[in-house]
Design a protein around this motif. Structure first.
Motif, PDB file in Angstrom:
ATOM      1  N   LEU A  66      -9.667  18.717  15.204  1.00  0.00           N
ATOM      2  CA  LEU A  66      -9.555  17.300  14.868  1.00  0.00           C
ATOM      3  C   LEU A  66      -8.341  16.982  14.016  1.00  0.00           C
ATOM      4  O   LEU A  66      -7.739  15.917  14.146  1.00  0.00           O
ATOM      5  CB  LEU A  66     -10.791  16.874  14.063  1.00  0.00           C
ATOM      6  CG  LEU A  66     -12.091  16.738  14.822  1.00  0.00           C
ATOM      7  CD1 LEU A  66     -13.262  16.718  13.852  1.00  0.00           C
ATOM      8  CD2 LEU A  66     -12.077  15.456  15.649  1.00  0.00           C
ATOM      9  N   ASP A  67      -8.011  17.889  13.071  1.00  0.00           N
ATOM     10  CA  ASP A  67      -7.061  17.452  12.044  1.00  0.00           C
ATOM     11  C   ASP A  67      -6.338  18.608  11.360  1.00  0.00           C
ATOM     12  O   ASP A  67      -6.708  19.769  11.513  1.00  0.00           O
ATOM     13  CB  ASP A  67      -7.782  16.589  10.991  1.00  0.00           C
ATOM     14  CG  ASP A  67      -9.171  17.119  10.627  1.00  0.00           C
ATOM     15  OD1 ASP A  67      -9.407  18.325  10.811  1.00  0.00           O
ATOM     16  OD2 ASP A  67      -9.998  16.324  10.167  1.00  0.00           O
ATOM     17  N   GLU A  68      -5.290  18.243  10.642  1.00  0.00           N
ATOM     18  CA  GLU A  68      -4.521  19.201   9.836  1.00  0.00           C
ATOM     19  C   GLU A  68      -3.840  18.434   8.704  1.00  0.00           C
ATOM     20  O   GLU A  68      -3.475  17.262   8.860  1.00  0.00           O
ATOM     21  CB  GLU A  68      -3.465  19.886  10.723  1.00  0.00           C
ATOM     22  CG  GLU A  68      -2.580  20.905  10.028  1.00  0.00           C
ATOM     23  CD  GLU A  68      -3.350  22.090   9.409  1.00  0.00           C
ATOM     24  OE1 GLU A  68      -3.924  21.889   8.314  1.00  0.00           O
ATOM     25  OE2 GLU A  68      -3.353  23.182   9.998  1.00  0.00           O
ATOM     26  N   TYR A  69      -3.723  19.086   7.558  1.00  0.00           N
ATOM     27  CA  TYR A  69      -3.030  18.449   6.424  1.00  0.00           C
ATOM     28  C   TYR A  69      -1.539  18.307   6.700  1.00  0.00           C
ATOM     29  O   TYR A  69      -0.908  19.230   7.231  1.00  0.00           O
ATOM     30  CB  TYR A  69      -3.191  19.297   5.168  1.00  0.00           C
ATOM     31  CG  TYR A  69      -4.588  19.302   4.591  1.00  0.00           C
ATOM     32  CD1 TYR A  69      -5.138  18.140   4.050  1.00  0.00           C
ATOM     33  CD2 TYR A  69      -5.344  20.464   4.570  1.00  0.00           C
ATOM     34  CE1 TYR A  69      -6.420  18.146   3.507  1.00  0.00           C
ATOM     35  CE2 TYR A  69      -6.626  20.476   4.024  1.00  0.00           C
ATOM     36  CZ  TYR A  69      -7.161  19.318   3.499  1.00  0.00           C
ATOM     37  OH  TYR A  69      -8.418  19.321   2.961  1.00  0.00           O
ATOM     38  N   PHE A 141     -10.295  12.960  10.031  1.00  0.00           N
ATOM     39  CA  PHE A 141      -9.889  12.330   8.767  1.00  0.00           C
ATOM     40  C   PHE A 141      -9.714  10.822   8.976  1.00  0.00           C
ATOM     41  O   PHE A 141      -8.823  10.202   8.416  1.00  0.00           O
ATOM     42  CB  PHE A 141      -8.612  12.963   8.219  1.00  0.00           C
ATOM     43  CG  PHE A 141      -8.880  14.173   7.350  1.00  0.00           C
ATOM     44  CD1 PHE A 141      -9.877  14.173   6.388  1.00  0.00           C
ATOM     45  CD2 PHE A 141      -8.107  15.317   7.486  1.00  0.00           C
ATOM     46  CE1 PHE A 141     -10.115  15.286   5.580  1.00  0.00           C
ATOM     47  CE2 PHE A 141      -8.334  16.436   6.681  1.00  0.00           C
ATOM     48  CZ  PHE A 141      -9.338  16.416   5.729  1.00  0.00           C
ATOM     49  N   ASN A 142     -10.581  10.256   9.797  1.00  0.00           N
ATOM     50  CA  ASN A 142     -10.543   8.798  10.007  1.00  0.00           C
ATOM     51  C   ASN A 142     -11.270   8.124   8.856  1.00  0.00           C
ATOM     52  O   ASN A 142     -12.489   7.947   8.878  1.00  0.00           O
ATOM     53  CB  ASN A 142     -11.183   8.444  11.350  1.00  0.00           C
ATOM     54  CG  ASN A 142     -10.327   8.901  12.501  1.00  0.00           C
ATOM     55  OD1 ASN A 142      -9.289   8.296  12.779  1.00  0.00           O
ATOM     56  ND2 ASN A 142     -10.705  10.006  13.132  1.00  0.00           N
ATOM     57  N   GLU A 143     -10.486   7.758   7.863  1.00  0.00           N
ATOM     58  CA  GLU A 143     -11.031   7.155   6.661  1.00  0.00           C
ATOM     59  C   GLU A 143     -11.443   5.704   6.943  1.00  0.00           C
ATOM     60  O   GLU A 143     -11.110   5.151   7.992  1.00  0.00           O
ATOM     61  CB  GLU A 143      -9.979   7.228   5.546  1.00  0.00           C
ATOM     62  CG  GLU A 143      -9.558   8.666   5.180  1.00  0.00           C
ATOM     63  CD  GLU A 143     -10.637   9.445   4.419  1.00  0.00           C
ATOM     64  OE1 GLU A 143     -11.847   9.210   4.631  1.00  0.00           O
ATOM     65  OE2 GLU A 143     -10.258  10.309   3.615  1.00  0.00           O
ATOM     66  N   PRO A 144     -12.196   5.081   6.018  1.00  0.00           N
ATOM     67  CA  PRO A 144     -12.634   3.702   6.250  1.00  0.00           C
ATOM     68  C   PRO A 144     -11.486   2.792   6.699  1.00  0.00           C
ATOM     69  O   PRO A 144     -10.358   2.930   6.223  1.00  0.00           O
ATOM     70  CB  PRO A 144     -13.170   3.284   4.877  1.00  0.00           C
ATOM     71  CG  PRO A 144     -13.653   4.561   4.270  1.00  0.00           C
ATOM     72  CD  PRO A 144     -12.686   5.614   4.739  1.00  0.00           C
ATOM     73  N   LEU A 145     -11.828   1.900   7.600  1.00  0.00           N
ATOM     74  CA  LEU A 145     -10.928   0.930   8.245  1.00  0.00           C
ATOM     75  C   LEU A 145     -10.083   1.526   9.365  1.00  0.00           C
ATOM     76  O   LEU A 145      -9.219   0.856   9.907  1.00  0.00           O
ATOM     77  CB  LEU A 145     -10.026   0.200   7.239  1.00  0.00           C
ATOM     78  CG  LEU A 145     -10.754  -0.775   6.316  1.00  0.00           C
ATOM     79  CD1 LEU A 145      -9.741  -1.586   5.508  1.00  0.00           C
ATOM     80  CD2 LEU A 145     -11.640  -1.744   7.101  1.00  0.00           C
ATOM     81  N   SER A 146     -10.361   2.783   9.731  1.00  0.00           N
ATOM     82  CA  SER A 146      -9.685   3.322  10.917  1.00  0.00           C
ATOM     83  C   SER A 146     -10.150   2.510  12.123  1.00  0.00           C
ATOM     84  O   SER A 146     -11.353   2.304  12.304  1.00  0.00           O
ATOM     85  CB  SER A 146     -10.083   4.795  11.138  1.00  0.00           C
ATOM     86  OG  SER A 146      -9.534   5.611  10.137  1.00  0.00           O
ATOM     87  N   ALA A 156      -3.697   8.300   5.500  1.00  0.00           N
ATOM     88  CA  ALA A 156      -3.773   8.566   4.053  1.00  0.00           C
ATOM     89  C   ALA A 156      -5.228   8.835   3.679  1.00  0.00           C
ATOM     90  O   ALA A 156      -6.127   8.142   4.141  1.00  0.00           O
ATOM     91  CB  ALA A 156      -3.246   7.358   3.287  1.00  0.00           C
ATOM     92  N   LEU A 157      -5.443   9.861   2.861  1.00  0.00           N
ATOM     93  CA  LEU A 157      -6.815  10.246   2.504  1.00  0.00           C
ATOM     94  C   LEU A 157      -7.319   9.400   1.331  1.00  0.00           C
ATOM     95  O   LEU A 157      -6.558   9.036   0.431  1.00  0.00           O
ATOM     96  CB  LEU A 157      -6.855  11.735   2.145  1.00  0.00           C
ATOM     97  CG  LEU A 157      -6.362  12.632   3.290  1.00  0.00           C
ATOM     98  CD1 LEU A 157      -6.262  14.092   2.837  1.00  0.00           C
ATOM     99  CD2 LEU A 157      -7.265  12.520   4.514  1.00  0.00           C
ATOM    100  N   VAL A 180      -2.905  14.631   9.531  1.00  0.00           N
ATOM    101  CA  VAL A 180      -2.839  14.192  10.932  1.00  0.00           C
ATOM    102  C   VAL A 180      -4.256  14.324  11.477  1.00  0.00           C
ATOM    103  O   VAL A 180      -4.896  15.358  11.290  1.00  0.00           O
ATOM    104  CB  VAL A 180      -1.909  15.105  11.764  1.00  0.00           C
ATOM    105  CG1 VAL A 180      -1.903  14.648  13.224  1.00  0.00           C
ATOM    106  CG2 VAL A 180      -0.509  15.108  11.194  1.00  0.00           C
ATOM    107  N   THR A 181      -4.760  13.295  12.109  1.00  0.00           N
ATOM    108  CA  THR A 181      -6.120  13.361  12.650  1.00  0.00           C
ATOM    109  C   THR A 181      -6.199  12.721  14.034  1.00  0.00           C
ATOM    110  O   THR A 181      -5.529  11.720  14.303  1.00  0.00           O
ATOM    111  CB  THR A 181      -7.132  12.669  11.699  1.00  0.00           C
ATOM    112  OG1 THR A 181      -8.433  12.742  12.269  1.00  0.00           O
ATOM    113  CG2 THR A 181      -6.801  11.198  11.433  1.00  0.00           C
TER     114      THR A 181
END
Ligand code: F6R
Length: 261
Positions: A66-69, A141-146, A156-157, A180-181
């Motif tokens: 899914l993701d990587e920093y 890493f789909n944070e709120p409001l994605s 952004a985390l 990146v997600t």
């Protein structure tokens, strides 16, 4: 969405592993979407055990994480590439060339995200996507409001996620603030989704994700829109679910779960 409740974390993990193993046995070239984090560590240990003791064969399996920093090289001990090699890939017979993660250090991150999406399509799409849920309600890493239509991109985390993951870094302040997600839209295109959620710290967010309104403030609530999404939770994570009795009944009585009981 189907919610399955198991009495404890061990049984929830066992069930998730059996569901994945069955899918892989039915389709050896399975395209498997993978997650990282604390929840997944014992699951990957279980898959490695199934490989060793029951010949679960990963030789033709393709994987997409899914993701990587952003900013961490693949050999950095906190990178998700390192995590995957340590917890799963080095313990099974997968061809590392068939394992894919977004690049956190690509020169052109936007172009690299597009290429990641293209690669998933080239492989025919994700057959089975494994997910965890973060305390912020994120998937990947789909944070709120994605946006629910979002694709692989840099995000952004949130402070909640930074507080959740920074203790894993030797120097917590060095945790990257961006990742990146895959997007929510990318995730929703998976043919099947298995979401694993355990522990009392997840009870509040799981209830919002499963029984709350569908809102981009809780990215995991987008899973309510998917046609084939199973949520496997232990009793602790399920503690705030209104429909717990019904969900328990489903596992005990529905024929599709008979072989797993
Ligand atoms: C990481 C990922 C995240 C985690 C979530 C839960 O690849 O996909 O969404 O699944 O942050 O993490 P844990 O299991 O550490 O609580």
């Amino acid at each position: 969405m189907e919610v399955i409740i198991r009495p404890d974390k061990g049984e929830a993990i066992e069930l998730a592993a059996r569901v994945i193993a069955k899918a892989l046995r039915e389709r050896p070239t399975l395209v498997l979407g993978l997650a990282t984090g604390n929840t997944m560590e014992p699951l990957y240990a279980k898959l490695a055990e199934l490989h060793k003791n029951e010949n679960l064969d990963f030789s033709l399996c393709r994987t997409f994480n899914l993701d990587e920093y952003v900013g961490l090289a693949p050999d950095h001990k906190n990178s998700y590439r390192h995590y995957m090699n340590e917890h799963l890939f080095n313990k099974i017979n997968i061809d590392l060339r068939n394992t894919h993660l977004p690049h956190g250090m690509a020169g052109d991150l936007d172009r690299d995200c597009e290429k990641y999406e293209e690669k998933i399509k080239e492989c025919g799409g994700v057959d089975l996507q494994l997910l965890g849920i973060g305390k912020s309600g994120h998937i990947g890493f789909n944070e709120p409001l994605s946006a629910f239509f979002s694709r692989t991109r840099v995000k952004a985390l949130t402070p909640t996620t930074i507080a959740q993951n920074s203790p894993l870094f030797d120097r917590p302040e060095e945790m990257p603030k961006r990742a990146v997600t895959m997007g929510v839209g990318t995730i929703l295109e998976a043919k099947r989704i298995v979401t694993l959620v355990v522990g009392d710290l997840k009870a509040e967010i799981l209830a919002k994700a499963v029984e709350g309104p569908v809102t981009s403030m809780v990215s995991a609530s987008a899973l309510q829109l998917h046609q084939k999404c199973i949520v496997i939770a232990d009793e602790e994570a399920a503690a705030n679910l209104q429909g717990r009795d019904y969900y328990r009944w489903i596992f005990q009585n529905e024929p599709e779960w008979e072989e797993f009981r």
